[in-house]
Design a protein around this motif. Structure first.
Motif, mmCIF file in Angstrom:
data_model
loop_
_atom_site.group_PDB
_atom_site.id
_atom_site.type_symbol
_atom_site.label_atom_id
_atom_site.label_comp_id
_atom_site.label_asym_id
_atom_site.label_seq_id
_atom_site.Cartn_x
_atom_site.Cartn_y
_atom_site.Cartn_z
ATOM 1 N N PHE A 1 0.766 -1.253 0.029
ATOM 2 C CA PHE A 1 -0.112 0.091 0.099
ATOM 3 C C PHE A 1 0.875 1.309 0.072
ATOM 4 O O PHE A 1 0.631 2.097 -0.650
ATOM 5 N N ARG A 2 2.100 1.353 0.700
ATOM 6 C CA ARG A 2 2.963 2.469 0.697
ATOM 7 C C ARG A 2 3.630 2.724 -0.811
ATOM 8 O O ARG A 2 3.703 3.712 -1.200
ATOM 9 N N ASP A 3 4.038 1.427 -1.313
ATOM 10 C CA ASP A 3 4.488 1.418 -2.414
ATOM 11 C C ASP A 3 3.898 2.194 -3.644
ATOM 12 O O ASP A 3 4.530 2.586 -4.462
ATOM 13 N N SER A 4 2.425 1.671 -3.367
ATOM 14 C CA SER A 4 1.658 2.064 -4.549
ATOM 15 C C SER A 4 1.002 3.727 -4.499
ATOM 16 O O SER A 4 0.608 4.166 -5.400
ATOM 17 N N SER B 1 -7.650 5.097 -5.744
ATOM 18 C CA SER B 1 -7.372 4.472 -7.407
ATOM 19 C C SER B 1 -5.913 3.932 -7.342
ATOM 20 O O SER B 1 -5.296 3.438 -8.507
ATOM 21 N N ALA B 2 -4.865 4.618 -6.480
ATOM 22 C CA ALA B 2 -3.410 3.998 -6.483
ATOM 23 C C ALA B 2 -3.039 2.695 -6.370
ATOM 24 O O ALA B 2 -2.342 2.114 -7.070
ATOM 25 N N ILE B 3 -4.341 1.959 -5.794
ATOM 26 C CA ILE B 3 -4.300 0.418 -5.823
ATOM 27 C C ILE B 3 -5.045 -0.455 -6.481
ATOM 28 O O ILE B 3 -5.049 -1.744 -6.559
ATOM 29 N N ASP C 1 4.446 8.279 4.481
ATOM 30 C CA ASP C 1 5.343 7.654 5.413
ATOM 31 C C ASP C 1 4.593 7.819 6.714
ATOM 32 O O ASP C 1 4.594 6.938 7.750
ATOM 33 N N ARG C 2 3.841 9.029 7.064
ATOM 34 C CA ARG C 2 3.178 9.066 8.387
ATOM 35 C C ARG C 2 2.242 8.175 8.490
ATOM 36 O O ARG C 2 1.973 7.665 9.848
ATOM 37 N N ALA C 3 1.193 7.988 7.610
ATOM 38 C CA ALA C 3 0.233 6.965 7.731
ATOM 39 C C ALA C 3 0.578 5.695 7.948
ATOM 40 O O ALA C 3 0.136 4.776 8.459
ATOM 41 N N THR C 4 1.652 5.334 7.369
ATOM 42 C CA THR C 4 2.171 3.850 7.343
ATOM 43 C C THR C 4 2.996 3.605 8.718
ATOM 44 O O THR C 4 2.510 2.687 9.435
#
Length: 329
Positions: free
Chosen positions: A80-83, A158-160, A88-91
């Protein structure tokens, strides 16, 4: 002392292969969940966690996956982070919330079948309860942090989502092929880091004798020299010191060492405090042996360092709080 090749083949390689498999499962599940719309189904349960923390629904699936496999859950978050779904904060906040759900898995695989029988029902439940409380407190910190720090965040779902023309629907084969390709790409970026870092860590651990010798040159001839003042500070008898030292290397052996002392030398509460102090000291060893190679392998060195510092710092703080609670009660 094992040869360098032996260390790499018998220690590093099996760990890398195992972690690679589990990460592949996690990333593959994330991609399949997106392709088939399963994220929306799982998110109905996970929404109770994600909504208060202002996280997207998809994170709920990763958090719940931790109850089955922490590695798979982390793999989903990494995807989800890479997509681009998470920054960074949410991760980081999602990682903190993960803590208790990762602990739940260990209740059934370690604490219940192994530790409670060793320590006995009374001390065993007290210790497991303390560890559960520590994990739950960390997850609550994550929820509160999300409620404050992620307020007003907007996420691009939509990123994923798989890229398909509006008038076309992917077939099952295409969905599986797409998920497999995405998973393979992710593993190609992770596995080299895993292999390098795990190799370095296990080779370094093989040469710990040299480290001990170096410590001896500055007057620290044995770990007990560090442990004894702390044990005295929290009111533990001298018999607790060897248990703490053993726990530095192997928590299970620490439990086996303290078990015969319960009732005669140590009260159940003192036994739990002894194991908690041991776990506080062993954070350093655990970080070097497990956290650094695992987190660096998944996130890379820069973001992986942030995850390690945050996780280790929160664990240390709440272990100390737990010890103080036992001392007061």
């Amino acid at each position: 002392m094992q040869s360098l090749i032996s260390v790499l083949l018998t220690e590093a390689l099996p760990r890398v292969l195992t972690i690679t498999l589990l990460i592949g499962v996690g990333v593959g599940l994330a991609n399949l969940a997106v392709a088939y719309g399963l994220v929306d189904v799982i998110a109905r349960v996970g929404r109770y966690l994600t909504e208060p923390a202002n996280l997207p629904d998809e994170v709920g699936a990763a958090v719940l996956t931790n109850t089955v496999s922490v590695t798979a859950g982390y793999g989903m978050l990494a995807e989800f982070r890479d997509s681009g779904l998470l920054d960074d904060r949410a991760t980081l906040i999602a990682v903190v919330i993960n803590t208790f759900f990762g602990f739940v898995q260990h209740i059934f695989t370690y604490y219940g079948p192994v530790l409670i029988p060793i320590l006995g029902l009374h001390a065993g439940l007290m210790y497991v309860g303390a560890r559960a409380g520590i994990s739950l407190a960390i997850s609550i910190v994550g929820l509160l942090a999300g409620a404050v720090l992620l307020r007003g965040y907007e996420y691009d779902n939509s990123a994923i989502e798989p890229e398909t023309p509006d008038d076309e629907e992917e077939t099952h084969r295409e969905k599986l092929r797409h998920a497999g390709a995405e998973t393979a790409d992710r593993l190609r970026s992770i596995v080299p880091r895993l292999a390098i870092i795990y190799s370095l860590v296990f080779v370094a651990l093989e040469y710990t004798d040299q480290l001990v010798a170096a410590l001896a040159t500055v007057g620290l001839e044995e770990p007990a020299a560090l442990v004894d003042p702390i044990a005295g500070l929290v009111g533990l008898p001298g018999a607790a010191v060897p248990v703490i030292v053993v726990s530095l290397v192997d928590p299970t052996m620490g439990a086996m060492t303290v078990a015969p002392m319960i009732g005669d030398v140590l009260t159940p509460a003192q036994a739990v405090i002894t194991l908690l102090v041991g776990s506080l000291f062993s954070l350093t060893i655990g970080t070097v042996k497990r956290s650094i190679p695992f987190q660096y392998g998944i996130w890379g060195t820069e973001f992986g360092t942030k995850v390690i510092v945050l996780n280790t710092g929160l664990k240390a703080v709440f272990i100390v709080v737990s010890i103080l609670v036992f001392l007061v009660v």
